[in-house]
Scaffold this motif. Structure first.
Motif, PDB file in Angstrom:
ATOM      1  N   THR A 210       0.808  -1.224   0.000  1.00  0.00           N
ATOM      2  CA  THR A 210       0.000   0.000   0.000  1.00  0.00           C
ATOM      3  C   THR A 210       0.841   1.273   0.000  1.00  0.00           C
ATOM      4  N   THR A 211       2.148   1.156   0.211  1.00  0.00           N
ATOM      5  CA  THR A 211       3.025   2.334   0.212  1.00  0.00           C
ATOM      6  C   THR A 211       4.077   2.281  -0.890  1.00  0.00           C
ATOM      7  N   LEU A 212       3.970   1.297  -1.747  1.00  0.00           N
ATOM      8  CA  LEU A 212       4.978   1.089  -2.792  1.00  0.00           C
ATOM      9  C   LEU A 212       4.981   2.250  -3.792  1.00  0.00           C
ATOM     10  N   PRO A 213       6.135   2.877  -4.050  1.00  0.00           N
ATOM     11  CA  PRO A 213       6.180   3.955  -5.055  1.00  0.00           C
ATOM     12  C   PRO A 213       5.860   3.405  -6.448  1.00  0.00           C
ATOM     13  N   TYR A 214       4.950   4.043  -7.131  1.00  0.00           N
ATOM     14  CA  TYR A 214       4.583   3.561  -8.464  1.00  0.00           C
ATOM     15  C   TYR A 214       5.748   3.684  -9.436  1.00  0.00           C
ATOM     16  N   GLN A 215       6.628   4.633  -9.209  1.00  0.00           N
ATOM     17  CA  GLN A 215       7.805   4.791 -10.064  1.00  0.00           C
ATOM     18  C   GLN A 215       8.626   3.508 -10.108  1.00  0.00           C
ATOM     19  N   TRP A 216       8.716   2.809  -8.984  1.00  0.00           N
ATOM     20  CA  TRP A 216       9.448   1.541  -8.972  1.00  0.00           C
ATOM     21  C   TRP A 216       8.767   0.515  -9.868  1.00  0.00           C
ATOM     22  N   VAL A 217       7.444   0.483  -9.808  1.00  0.00           N
ATOM     23  CA  VAL A 217       6.690  -0.468 -10.628  1.00  0.00           C
ATOM     24  C   VAL A 217       6.922  -0.174 -12.107  1.00  0.00           C
ATOM     25  N   GLU A 218       6.875   1.088 -12.482  1.00  0.00           N
ATOM     26  CA  GLU A 218       7.120   1.478 -13.877  1.00  0.00           C
ATOM     27  C   GLU A 218       8.509   1.055 -14.322  1.00  0.00           C
ATOM     28  N   ARG A 219       9.493   1.292 -13.482  1.00  0.00           N
ATOM     29  CA  ARG A 219      10.882   0.974 -13.855  1.00  0.00           C
ATOM     30  C   ARG A 219      11.103  -0.527 -13.958  1.00  0.00           C
ATOM     31  N   LEU A 220      10.545  -1.288 -13.035  1.00  0.00           N
ATOM     32  CA  LEU A 220      10.669  -2.742 -13.127  1.00  0.00           C
ATOM     33  C   LEU A 220       9.982  -3.245 -14.390  1.00  0.00           C
ATOM     34  N   SER A 221       8.849  -2.653 -14.754  1.00  0.00           N
ATOM     35  CA  SER A 221       8.152  -3.049 -15.978  1.00  0.00           C
ATOM     36  C   SER A 221       9.015  -2.802 -17.200  1.00  0.00           C
ATOM     37  N   TRP A 249      17.767   7.589 -14.708  1.00  0.00           N
ATOM     38  CA  TRP A 249      16.942   6.473 -15.166  1.00  0.00           C
ATOM     39  C   TRP A 249      16.663   6.553 -16.658  1.00  0.00           C
ATOM     40  N   GLN A 250      16.499   7.740 -17.205  1.00  0.00           N
ATOM     41  CA  GLN A 250      16.285   7.882 -18.643  1.00  0.00           C
ATOM     42  C   GLN A 250      17.469   7.348 -19.429  1.00  0.00           C
ATOM     43  N   ARG A 251      18.678   7.558 -18.906  1.00  0.00           N
ATOM     44  CA  ARG A 251      19.865   7.000 -19.574  1.00  0.00           C
ATOM     45  C   ARG A 251      19.865   5.479 -19.494  1.00  0.00           C
ATOM     46  N   VAL A 252      19.460   4.951 -18.346  1.00  0.00           N
ATOM     47  CA  VAL A 252      19.369   3.494 -18.196  1.00  0.00           C
ATOM     48  C   VAL A 252      18.329   2.934 -19.162  1.00  0.00           C
ATOM     49  N   GLU A 253      17.188   3.586 -19.240  1.00  0.00           N
ATOM     50  CA  GLU A 253      16.115   3.116 -20.116  1.00  0.00           C
ATOM     51  C   GLU A 253      16.544   3.138 -21.579  1.00  0.00           C
ATOM     52  N   GLN A 254      17.276   4.173 -21.967  1.00  0.00           N
ATOM     53  CA  GLN A 254      17.771   4.253 -23.338  1.00  0.00           C
ATOM     54  C   GLN A 254      18.751   3.123 -23.626  1.00  0.00           C
ATOM     55  N   LEU A 255      19.638   2.840 -22.675  1.00  0.00           N
ATOM     56  CA  LEU A 255      20.596   1.739 -22.858  1.00  0.00           C
ATOM     57  C   LEU A 255      19.852   0.418 -23.009  1.00  0.00           C
ATOM     58  N   LEU A 256      18.854   0.197 -22.181  1.00  0.00           N
ATOM     59  CA  LEU A 256      18.112  -1.064 -22.245  1.00  0.00           C
ATOM     60  C   LEU A 256      17.391  -1.227 -23.573  1.00  0.00           C
ATOM     61  N   ILE A 267      23.488  -6.403 -17.784  1.00  0.00           N
ATOM     62  CA  ILE A 267      23.342  -5.922 -16.412  1.00  0.00           C
ATOM     63  C   ILE A 267      24.577  -5.126 -16.007  1.00  0.00           C
ATOM     64  N   LYS A 268      25.742  -5.639 -16.361  1.00  0.00           N
ATOM     65  CA  LYS A 268      26.982  -4.935 -16.018  1.00  0.00           C
ATOM     66  C   LYS A 268      27.064  -3.584 -16.721  1.00  0.00           C
ATOM     67  N   ALA A 269      26.561  -3.505 -17.945  1.00  0.00           N
ATOM     68  CA  ALA A 269      26.570  -2.236 -18.666  1.00  0.00           C
ATOM     69  C   ALA A 269      25.667  -1.209 -17.977  1.00  0.00           C
ATOM     70  N   VAL A 270      24.531  -1.657 -17.484  1.00  0.00           N
ATOM     71  CA  VAL A 270      23.625  -0.749 -16.756  1.00  0.00           C
ATOM     72  C   VAL A 270      24.279  -0.293 -15.469  1.00  0.00           C
ATOM     73  N   GLU A 271      24.901  -1.220 -14.749  1.00  0.00           N
ATOM     74  CA  GLU A 271      25.557  -0.869 -13.489  1.00  0.00           C
ATOM     75  C   GLU A 271      26.719   0.111 -13.726  1.00  0.00           C
ATOM     76  N   LYS A 272      27.470  -0.114 -14.777  1.00  0.00           N
ATOM     77  CA  LYS A 272      28.587   0.771 -15.105  1.00  0.00           C
ATOM     78  C   LYS A 272      28.098   2.160 -15.456  1.00  0.00           C
ATOM     79  N   LEU A 273      27.016   2.215 -16.246  1.00  0.00           N
ATOM     80  CA  LEU A 273      26.447   3.502 -16.620  1.00  0.00           C
ATOM     81  C   LEU A 273      25.986   4.264 -15.387  1.00  0.00           C
ATOM     82  N   HIS A 274      25.313   3.558 -14.491  1.00  0.00           N
ATOM     83  CA  HIS A 274      24.791   4.222 -13.288  1.00  0.00           C
ATOM     84  C   HIS A 274      25.918   4.648 -12.355  1.00  0.00           C
ATOM     85  N   ASP A 275      26.943   3.800 -12.178  1.00  0.00           N
ATOM     86  CA  ASP A 275      28.045   4.134 -11.279  1.00  0.00           C
ATOM     87  C   ASP A 275      28.869   5.303 -11.803  1.00  0.00           C
TER      88      ASP A 275
END
Length: 277
Positions: A210-221, A249-256, A267-275
């Motif tokens: 009941t307190t879950l941020p919807y942004q997380w749901v969108e990103r996991l989707s 997150w927009q950069r992550v989404e574009q990479l994906l 997965i490593k590419a996403v982690e590298k981009l974020h780090d």
């Protein structure tokens, strides 16, 4: 926030235990026995189990009878009741207390109207109502009149949560006497799809449903829709899903969406981009 998540918080309340809400009368459990028949079958032999029905019997999904959910009538507080509670907390079902004038057959008939619904695409969809996440999503997303009608046969409906609590659903107002038809709306369809992501996120974080941020749901989707479905990969991306600001997150989404990498390299590419942001 998504409409169905808003209504999840509005229509239900989290409780730690059902013991304070139960009496010494009867209740019911809807079991997803197909997922774990070896765990569900012993319930039928325990003290306090009164009767049960196979819910697909005599309905359009009857060819799937071996996979049919069960409706089991149980004495509240009995050995069978506590065993059923434990099954539900393993994501194998949910529980309900009927109004005093309801029977096993009348509850079964009520539930059977929901297993196959007309969908927004002109076809029919099989609804796995026995699954807690599906039941939760339907109750949170259905129109108010249908929600009230659906609960009209019950004192309460309780669905388990990933944290071991229960979401207790109760009527919000006087219930209409009839409902012309059930139909799967676009909003309900979205909720059914997102409910699996919401459950997973709640299960792997400290956030209740009941307190879950919807942004997380969108990103996991986004992750799931771009082919990242293995649990071990999603767990590695969970801190990014939770913590990345919108630009990151927009950069992550574009990479994906553009990357030709697969598996762990992706997965490593996403982690590298974020780090390296």
């Amino acid at each position: 926030m998504s409409g169905w998540l808003n209504q999840l918080a509005e229509r239900s309340k989290a409780v730690d235990s059902l013991s304070a809400l139960t009496t010494d009368k009867r209740g019911f459990v809807v079991l997803d026995q197909r997922r774990s028949p070896e765990q569900c079958r012993p319930l039928l032999g325990l003290s306090g189990k009164q009767d049960f029905l196979t819910l697909f019997a005599g309905t359009s999904p009857s060819p799937l009878i071996e996979a049919s959910p069960w409706l089991v009538e149980i004495d509240q507080g009995s050995e069978a009741w506590h065993y059923a509670e434990a099954l539900c907390q393993k994501r194998l079902g949910w529980m309900c207390l009927p109004s005093s004038d309801q029977t096993l057959q009348s509850i079964a008939n009520h539930l059977r109207t929901l297993f196959v619904l007309d969908d927004p695409h002109g076809g029919k969809s099989l609804i796995n109502l026995q699954q807690p996440a599906v039941c939760m999503a339907l109750l949170a997303s259905v129109a108010f009149n249908a929600y009230s009608y659906w609960l009209s046969l019950f004192q309460l409906v309780a669905t388990p949560t990933p944290q071991g609590q229960w979401l207790v659903w109760q009527p919000l107002a006087a219930t209409p006497a009839v409902l012309d038809e059930w139909q799967l709306t676009t909003e309900m369809e979205v909720a059914l799809k997102e409910s699996q992501q919401a459950w997973w996120l709640s299960e792997h974080s400290s956030e209740g449903l009941t307190t879950l941020p919807y942004q997380w749901v969108e990103r996991l989707s986004v992750c799931v829709n771009t082919g990242i479905t293995k649990g071990r990969y999603l767990i590695r991306l969970l801190p990014i899903i939770q913590q990345a600001d919108e630009a990151a997150w927009q950069r992550v989404e574009q990479l994906l969406s553009e990357s030709e990498l697969v598996g762990i390299q992706r997965i490593k590419a996403v982690e590298k981009l974020h780090d390296g942001q």
